[in-house]
Write an enzyme that holds these catalytic residues in place. Structure first.
Site, PDB file in Angstrom:
ATOM      1  N   CYS A   1     -11.671  -2.129  -1.163  1.00  0.00           N
ATOM      2  CA  CYS A   1     -12.905  -1.991  -0.376  1.00  0.00           C
ATOM      3  C   CYS A   1     -14.135  -1.700  -1.239  1.00  0.00           C
ATOM      4  CB  CYS A   1     -12.723  -0.922   0.694  1.00  0.00           C
ATOM      5  SG  CYS A   1     -11.719   0.476   0.172  1.00  0.00           S
TER       6      CYS A   1
ATOM      7  N   HIS B   1     -18.430   3.019   2.454  1.00  0.00           N
ATOM      8  CA  HIS B   1     -18.421   3.461   1.055  1.00  0.00           C
ATOM      9  C   HIS B   1     -19.812   3.207   0.444  1.00  0.00           C
ATOM     10  CE1 HIS B   1     -14.239   3.994   1.561  1.00  0.00           C
ATOM     11  NE2 HIS B   1     -13.750   3.084   0.744  1.00  0.00           N
TER      12      HIS B   1
HETATM   13  N1  LIG Z   1      -8.433   1.818   4.881  1.00  0.00           N
HETATM   14  C1  LIG Z   1      -9.190   1.037   4.111  1.00  0.00           C
HETATM   15  O1  LIG Z   1     -10.443   1.167   4.071  1.00  0.00           O
HETATM   16  C2  LIG Z   1      -8.582  -0.037   3.273  1.00  0.00           C
HETATM   17  C3  LIG Z   1      -7.201  -0.224   3.166  1.00  0.00           C
HETATM   18  N2  LIG Z   1      -6.694  -1.225   2.400  1.00  0.00           N
HETATM   19  C4  LIG Z   1      -5.254  -1.463   2.271  1.00  0.00           C
HETATM   20  O2  LIG Z   1      -4.742  -1.923   3.542  1.00  0.00           O
HETATM   21  C5  LIG Z   1      -3.417  -1.445   3.747  1.00  0.00           C
HETATM   22  C6  LIG Z   1      -3.361  -0.603   5.011  1.00  0.00           C
HETATM   23  O3  LIG Z   1      -4.209   0.523   4.862  1.00  0.00           O
HETATM   24  P1  LIG Z   1      -4.466   1.545   6.048  1.00  0.00           P
HETATM   25  O4  LIG Z   1      -4.526   0.819   7.337  1.00  0.00           O
HETATM   26  O5  LIG Z   1      -5.603   2.357   5.615  1.00  0.00           O
HETATM   27  O6  LIG Z   1      -3.103   2.413   6.019  1.00  0.00           O
HETATM   28  P2  LIG Z   1      -2.399   3.228   7.205  1.00  0.00           P
HETATM   29  O7  LIG Z   1      -1.570   4.244   6.519  1.00  0.00           O
HETATM   30  O8  LIG Z   1      -3.396   3.669   8.203  1.00  0.00           O
HETATM   31  O9  LIG Z   1      -1.435   2.128   7.899  1.00  0.00           O
HETATM   32  C7  LIG Z   1      -0.295   1.624   7.254  1.00  0.00           C
HETATM   33  C8  LIG Z   1       0.439   0.622   8.139  1.00  0.00           C
HETATM   34  O10 LIG Z   1       1.606   0.200   7.436  1.00  0.00           O
HETATM   35  C9  LIG Z   1       2.742   0.383   8.289  1.00  0.00           C
HETATM   36  N3  LIG Z   1       3.931   0.732   7.495  1.00  0.00           N
HETATM   37  C10 LIG Z   1       4.137   1.824   6.723  1.00  0.00           C
HETATM   38  N4  LIG Z   1       5.374   1.810   6.203  1.00  0.00           N
HETATM   39  C11 LIG Z   1       5.972   0.677   6.664  1.00  0.00           C
HETATM   40  C12 LIG Z   1       7.261   0.104   6.492  1.00  0.00           C
HETATM   41  N5  LIG Z   1       8.209   0.682   5.746  1.00  0.00           N
HETATM   42  N6  LIG Z   1       7.523  -1.084   7.117  1.00  0.00           N
HETATM   43  C13 LIG Z   1       6.589  -1.680   7.890  1.00  0.00           C
HETATM   44  N7  LIG Z   1       5.355  -1.163   8.095  1.00  0.00           N
HETATM   45  C14 LIG Z   1       5.043  -0.016   7.482  1.00  0.00           C
HETATM   46  C15 LIG Z   1       2.379   1.521   9.212  1.00  0.00           C
HETATM   47  O11 LIG Z   1       3.186   1.489  10.371  1.00  0.00           O
HETATM   48  P3  LIG Z   1       3.601   2.834  11.203  1.00  0.00           P
HETATM   49  O12 LIG Z   1       2.395   3.224  11.996  1.00  0.00           O
HETATM   50  O13 LIG Z   1       4.725   2.358  12.040  1.00  0.00           O
HETATM   51  O14 LIG Z   1       3.976   3.860  10.188  1.00  0.00           O
HETATM   52  C16 LIG Z   1       0.905   1.181   9.474  1.00  0.00           C
HETATM   53  O15 LIG Z   1       0.832   0.195  10.462  1.00  0.00           O
HETATM   54  C17 LIG Z   1      -3.034  -0.638   2.495  1.00  0.00           C
HETATM   55  O16 LIG Z   1      -2.333  -1.456   1.613  1.00  0.00           O
HETATM   56  C18 LIG Z   1      -4.394  -0.241   1.938  1.00  0.00           C
HETATM   57  O17 LIG Z   1      -4.332   0.036   0.580  1.00  0.00           O
HETATM   58  C19 LIG Z   1      -7.541  -2.095   1.755  1.00  0.00           C
HETATM   59  C20 LIG Z   1      -8.885  -1.949   1.817  1.00  0.00           C
HETATM   60  C21 LIG Z   1      -9.506  -0.901   2.576  1.00  0.00           C
END
Ligand SMILES: NC(=O)C1=CN([C@@H]2O[C@H](COP(=O)(O)OP(=O)(O)OC[C@H]3O[C@@H](n4cnc5c(N)ncnc54)[C@H](OP(=O)(O)O)[C@@H]3O)[C@@H](O)[C@H]2O)C=CC1
Length: 355
Positions: free
Chosen positions: A152, A246
């Site tokens: 991001c 950010h």
């Molecule tokens: N937040 C941001 O501003 C940004 C984030 N990102 C990237 O995007 C991705 C998501 O980030 P973010 O939404 O913030 O993270 P969150 O922690 O909020 O969400 C993570 C997601 O991954 C799922 N998950 C976790 N473990 C597993 C598993 N073993 N199998 C399947 N699904 C799984 C979770 O499901 P459950 O709810 O069931 O646990 C949830 O839906 C990351 O890789 C992050 O680095 C990139 C740019 C910006």
């Protein structure tokens, strides 16, 4: 209007996954066909599994959908897969979907620096989609491919640097200090006792990602690979008590001497038009770079949603005593910095006939 394309969302319950669902609610080209998350959520209806934090309601069309395990067999009929998966699982899971010939658009860091994977910020370098031809050859795929969008903070930085590079030639040095929102850390993210009334001067891996991703994104596609831009970036990253958006203080040195004037730089920011706009993509902003004239803007609470979060805001364009000039920028971390970029990338891929 052409027929809508069914999409799947991996990590649909997370911060980025929720943003996907919100942004796709009224999308004219894509509709949410299937959703997946971890075994904690799989089997539940979406409204039961998710801790919804968007400022709009859960769309009716998704609320009662069953959350699936993130395995290709549950996503049949989805032409596009958006991944908002945690990086601990994104690497292997996204490859499994690529293997099953899906068009995968990932937010995760895992594959960004793979030389065969385009790292695309839609308002910056959609020409890197040309790498997919080579990716398909090497991965032996006919329809499927994997594209990532950037970190991001990197997304905001390169969105401002690209117009300068196009107009004035290579940038030689960039120093950037970030002030990053809590939502960047996912949910529940940083504990309130750590962040309230405080600044945390460390975000694991963030500085390294900014420093290496920028050169790839600003690089050029040549025959069958990306040649990095000759750009040295030094980043220092901080978490601040802001919810979304950010902010970055940026210091730039041009290779060319004499450097352009502040007036020339401002004009180039204002006049920049990206390919996403030229292609008439639904999510493309009216202006990719909005120049704030007030000296105390951009500010995340006031400005993060300008251009619906799909552009970058710049302000405080001024002379620097060490480099050529400095400025402040603001990027919405979960829209242009994450889900919004992935969606716009998919729109571009459709326009280019890749999906
Ligand atoms: N937040 C941001 O501003 C940004 C984030 N990102 C990237 O995007 C991705 C998501 O980030 P973010 O939404 O913030 O993270 P969150 O922690 O909020 O969400 C993570 C997601 O991954 C799922 N998950 C976790 N473990 C597993 C598993 N073993 N199998 C399947 N699904 C799984 C979770 O499901 P459950 O709810 O069931 O646990 C949830 O839906 C990351 O890789 C992050 O680095 C990139 C740019 C910006």
């Amino acid at each position: 209007m052409s027929e809508q394309i069914g999409v799947g969302i991996l990590g649909a319950t997370g911060t980025v996954g929720q943003r996907f669902i919100q942004l796709l609610e009224t999308h004219p080209l894509f509709y949410v066909k299937a959703i997946g998350a971890s075994s904690r959520s799989a089997g539940k209806e979406y409204h039961e599994a998710v801790n919804w934090k968007m400022t709009t309601l859960i769309p009716d069309s998704v609320a009662k959908m069953i959350v699936h395990p993130c395995e290709p067999e549950y996503f049949e009929g989805c032409k596009v897969i958006f991944s908002g998966l945690d990086s601990s699982v994104a690497g292997e899971t996204e490859l499994a979907f690529l293997e099953a010939e899906f068009a995968v658009f990932s937010n995760a860091k895992n594959h960004r620096m793979n030389p065969l994977v385009p790292l695309i910020v839609p308002i910056v370098n959609p020409e890197h989609f040309d790498l997919i031809k080579q990716q398909r050859v090497e991965f032996k795929k006919s329809k499927g491919f994997l594209v990532t969008n950037a970190n991001c903070s990197t997304t905001g930085l390169v969105s401002a640097l690209k117009p300068l590079q196009d107009a004035f030639g290579p940038l030689s040095k960039v120093v950037v200090t970030t002030m990053q929102a809590i939502s960047g850390a996912g949910y529940p993210g940083v504990p309130s006792l750590d962040i309230l009334g405080n600044v945390v001067p460390y975000i694991s891996g963030e500085e390294e990602k900014m420093e290496e991703e920028a050169a790839k994104i600003l690089g050029t596609f040549s025959t069958n690979h990306i040649v990095d831009a000759p750009l040295a970036v030094s980043a220092s990253c901080n978490r601040v008590a802001v919810i979304d958006g950010h902010t970055e203080s940026v210091f730039v040195e041009f290779a060319r001497k004499p450097a352009p004037s502040l007036e020339e730089i401002t004009k180039v920011f204002e006049n920049y038009v990206s390919e996403a706009q030229k292609l008439n993509c639904y999510s493309a902003p009216n202006k990719c770079v909005v120049v704030c004239k007030q000296p105390d803007r951009p500010q995340p609470r006031l400005d993060a949603l300008l251009e619906d979060g799909h552009g970058v805001l710049v302000g405080g364009i001024r002379k620097c005593n060490i480099f050529d000039f400095k400025f402040t920028l603001l990027v919405h971390n979960t829209i242009l910095g994450a889900a919004g970029s992935a969606i716009m990338n998919a729109e571009i891929a459709v326009k280019k006939g890749l999906v």
